[in-house]
Scaffold this active site. Structure first.
Site, mmCIF file in Angstrom:
data_model
loop_
_atom_site.group_PDB
_atom_site.id
_atom_site.type_symbol
_atom_site.label_atom_id
_atom_site.label_comp_id
_atom_site.label_asym_id
_atom_site.label_seq_id
_atom_site.Cartn_x
_atom_site.Cartn_y
_atom_site.Cartn_z
ATOM 1 N N GLY A 1 109.516 5.535 -31.139
ATOM 2 C CA GLY A 1 109.916 6.500 -29.848
ATOM 3 C C GLY A 1 111.287 6.590 -29.621
ATOM 4 N N SER A 2 112.397 6.492 -30.293
ATOM 5 C CA SER A 2 113.706 6.480 -30.111
ATOM 6 C C SER A 2 113.891 8.134 -29.716
ATOM 7 C CB SER A 2 114.652 5.899 -31.130
ATOM 8 O OG SER A 2 114.547 6.767 -32.146
ATOM 9 N N ASN A 3 113.450 8.729 -30.649
ATOM 10 C CA ASN A 3 113.592 10.305 -30.518
ATOM 11 C C ASN A 3 112.991 10.929 -29.138
ATOM 12 O OD1 ASN A 3 114.974 11.818 -32.538
ATOM 13 N ND2 ASN A 3 113.779 10.197 -33.538
ATOM 14 N N GLU B 1 119.537 12.915 -35.407
ATOM 15 C CA GLU B 1 118.204 13.069 -34.581
ATOM 16 C C GLU B 1 118.360 13.132 -33.282
ATOM 17 O OE1 GLU B 1 114.750 12.382 -37.600
ATOM 18 O OE2 GLU B 1 115.169 10.611 -36.393
ATOM 19 N N ASN C 1 108.223 19.821 -35.167
ATOM 20 C CA ASN C 1 108.316 18.512 -35.571
ATOM 21 C C ASN C 1 109.852 18.328 -36.142
ATOM 22 O OD1 ASN C 1 107.417 16.169 -36.658
ATOM 23 N ND2 ASN C 1 107.622 17.095 -38.924
ATOM 24 N N HIS D 1 111.978 16.294 -39.079
ATOM 25 C CA HIS D 1 111.648 15.410 -40.332
ATOM 26 C C HIS D 1 112.944 14.983 -40.966
ATOM 27 C CE1 HIS D 1 109.595 14.548 -44.037
ATOM 28 N NE2 HIS D 1 110.672 14.795 -44.708
ATOM 29 N N ASP E 1 105.157 19.526 -43.519
ATOM 30 C CA ASP E 1 106.385 19.667 -43.720
ATOM 31 C C ASP E 1 106.869 21.213 -44.228
ATOM 32 O OD1 ASP E 1 106.947 17.289 -42.875
ATOM 33 O OD2 ASP E 1 106.950 16.289 -44.781
ATOM 34 N N LEU F 1 102.492 11.487 -37.468
ATOM 35 C CA LEU F 1 102.141 11.603 -38.961
ATOM 36 C C LEU F 1 101.168 12.313 -39.349
ATOM 37 C CD1 LEU F 1 103.539 7.983 -40.076
ATOM 38 C CD2 LEU F 1 104.814 10.049 -39.903
#
Ligand code: GRF
Length: 187
Positions: free
Chosen positions: A13-15, A174, A102, A104, A145, A85
């Site tokens: 969960g860093s993003n 990111e 999303n 990627h 994707d 995912l």
């Protein structure tokens, strides 16, 4: 009027945390819910989400119309997948046209598709001796994707890079760009 973001995250969960921090300082945008399919996901323990309603779900519920209704209940302006995912069921995708995005960790269409996530991507990029890699932010459809691209950013690679250093470069890209791209989409 407040704009409402729903986050989906099932990893570290860093993003997600970065997005929460960014919008903490922005008036008129709120993280209204955090959805996760792993009850032990580290993201759920992050301080940023202490006050945010969380929904932990299994695959059966995820594929039900009750799930879509629960999500609709949060009235999202944008649904952001940040380390999530599972492929989204068609019903869910059709209810939120152009509202699900999303991130990627590669320059799609390269290194996308089933099984291409996390270190699998960086290892593949490393093995191919790519001289650059990057991130892709895209709309989500019912295929992995393949939704329309919104944004890409690149980073150069050298022969010194390892899968781990590639992962680090990608994470910094990111963290730098994802919140800003979200902010632009909400404008
Ligand atoms: C990111 O690399 C993102 O591109 C991918 O999953 C990873 C999530 O990392 N979809 P984190 O949980 O945000 O640290």
């Amino acid at each position: 009027m407040t704009q409402r973001i729903v986050l989906f995250a099932s990893g570290s969960g860093s993003n997600a945390a970065r997005i929460a921090d960014y919008f903490e300082a922005v008036e008129g945008v709120e993280i209204v819910a955090l959805f996760s399919n792993r009850k032990k996901a580290a993201v759920l323990e992050r301080p940023q989400f202490k006050e945010v309603p969380t929904v932990v779900f299994n695959k059966v519920y995820f594929n039900s119309s009750a799930f879509v209704q629960a999500l609709e209940g949060f009235q999202p302006d944008l649904i952001v997948l940040a380390g999530f995912l599972w492929k989204l069921p068609p019903l869910l995708v059709s209810k939120f046209p152009q509202k699900i995005i999303n991130i990627h960790p590669s320059l799609l269409p390269k290194y996308g598709g089933k099984g291409m996530y996390g270190m699998h991507v960086h290892q593949a990029v490393y093995k191919k001796k790519e001289t650059e890699t990057g991130i892709s932010i895209h709309y989500v459809n019912e295929h992995y994707d393949e939704g329309q691209l919104i944004f890409q950013a690149k980073t150069a690679l050298t022969t010194e890079d390892t899968p781990e250093s590639i992962a680090q470069k990608i994470h910094s890209l990111e963290h730098e760009h994802f919140p800003k791209v979200i902010a632009q989409l909400l404008r």
